[in-house]
Design an enzyme around this catalytic site. Structure first.
Site: not given
Ligand code: ZN
Length: 320
Positions: A175, A195
């Site tokens: 997301h 990340r």
């Molecule tokens: Zn998040």
């Protein structure tokens, strides 16, 4: 022990981000810069804890109350206050990321670390604004190969968004929030983020932010396009419209639109409440509190019922 029947109104911290802006001033907050990305509105998290503003607990943090006055939270178990409510102002893409589940967080990040399932209520979105919600890889091998090759256009599942929409983002979901979007996020109280991709951006010191490729490949759900359908239910009353946005394993989230007034009876051990628009009042027993856009409060376990009046748009939640 305490017989507290007051709502706990909160004062919280603003966080600067490279993708931040100045839209949070619309909620009445004093911004120290024009790069403010997040207001941690209801938080017991060590990286930004909320402080009670009123009543006998004025000056104490949610983390302190969780330790010393667990009766406010119905004596629920857990090392940390379980939920975190944030308002985000995204003026650029946030990094594309994934969060682990509770088990992976405990094993890899520490015994008191939670995983992170989150959800987003879209407060506003500029025309053309998009989020990343899921991915297109069918196997873990294909996922690893597409990340390795940097095939982001092929891998990332981009979705256009509008104000008033709601997205449930379970742990394991790829997301990212795009530019021109403000959201209210309800999440497990965790800051564990892996990340995957950061658009090759450099920070103020000219450095690329760290990526966590192996953890991401480990924790991303496969396949990545089987996302939960939004199944909201709405009840309409004379002075209010009450919508259940999600009932999940970690939290329930509601949208309360008050046009005149509505009497509520307790539906959970305690509740987190955020006023996103309008003005009005909250009545508990014989006490009245004025409410305005940008207010956040907790209704502790001792409160059996309350009344909301005025013109209000509220997002409320309770933990599981
Ligand atoms: Zn998040």
């Amino acid at each position: 022990m305490t017989e507290n029947t007051e709502a706990l109104f909160l004062q919280s911290e603003l966080h600067e981000k490279i993708w931040g802006g100045d839209h949070l001033k619309e909620f009445g907050y004093q911004l120290p810069s024009d790069k403010i990305g997040e207001y941690w509105a209801i938080s017991g998290h060590r990286k930004g804890v909320s402080i009670v503003k009123n009543g006998e607990f004025a000056g104490q943090s949610i983390a302190e109350l969780w330790q010393n006055h667990r009766e406010l939270f119905d004596n629920q178990p857990g090392a940390v206050f379980p939920l975190l409510t944030k308002i985000l102002d995204a003026n650029d893409w946030l990094s594309v990321q994934v969060h682990p589940d509770d088990e992976y967080a405990r094993l890899h990040e520490g015994p008191n670390e939670l995983g992170k399932t989150e959800c987003w209520y879209i407060i506003s979105a500029e025309p053309g604004a998009e989020i990343v919600y899921g991915h297109n890889a069918k196997t873990r091998k294909e996922l690893a190969a597409m990340i390795e090759a940097g095939e982001w256009d092929k891998l990332l599942r981009k979705v256009p968004v509008k104000a008033g929409e709601f997205y449930y983002v379970p742990s394991g979901t790829m997301h990212a929030i795009g530019a021109g979007i403000m959201i209210l996020e309800t999440q497990q109280s965790s800051d564990t983020t892996y990340r995957v991709y950061d658009f090759n951006r450099r920070d103020a010191d000219g450095k690329l932010r760290e990526l966590h490729i192996q953890q991401s490949i480990d924790t991303l759900t496969i396949p990545g396009d089987k996302l939960p359908l939004n199944q909201t239910t709405t009840e309409t009353f004379d002075g209010a419209k009450l919508t259940t946005l999600i009932k999940s394993d970690f939290f329930d989230v509601y949208k309360w639109e008050i046009s005149k007034s509505h009497d509520f009876v307790k539906i959970a051990p305690y509740m987190l409440v955020s006023v996103l628009d309008g003005a009005g009042s909250l009545n508990i027993n014989h006490k009245t509190y004025a409410l305005k856009k940008g207010d956040h409060f907790i209704l502790p376990a001792q409160i059996e019922g309350w009344k909301l009046s005025g013109n209000l748009m509220i997002i409320a939640s309770n933990p599981k």
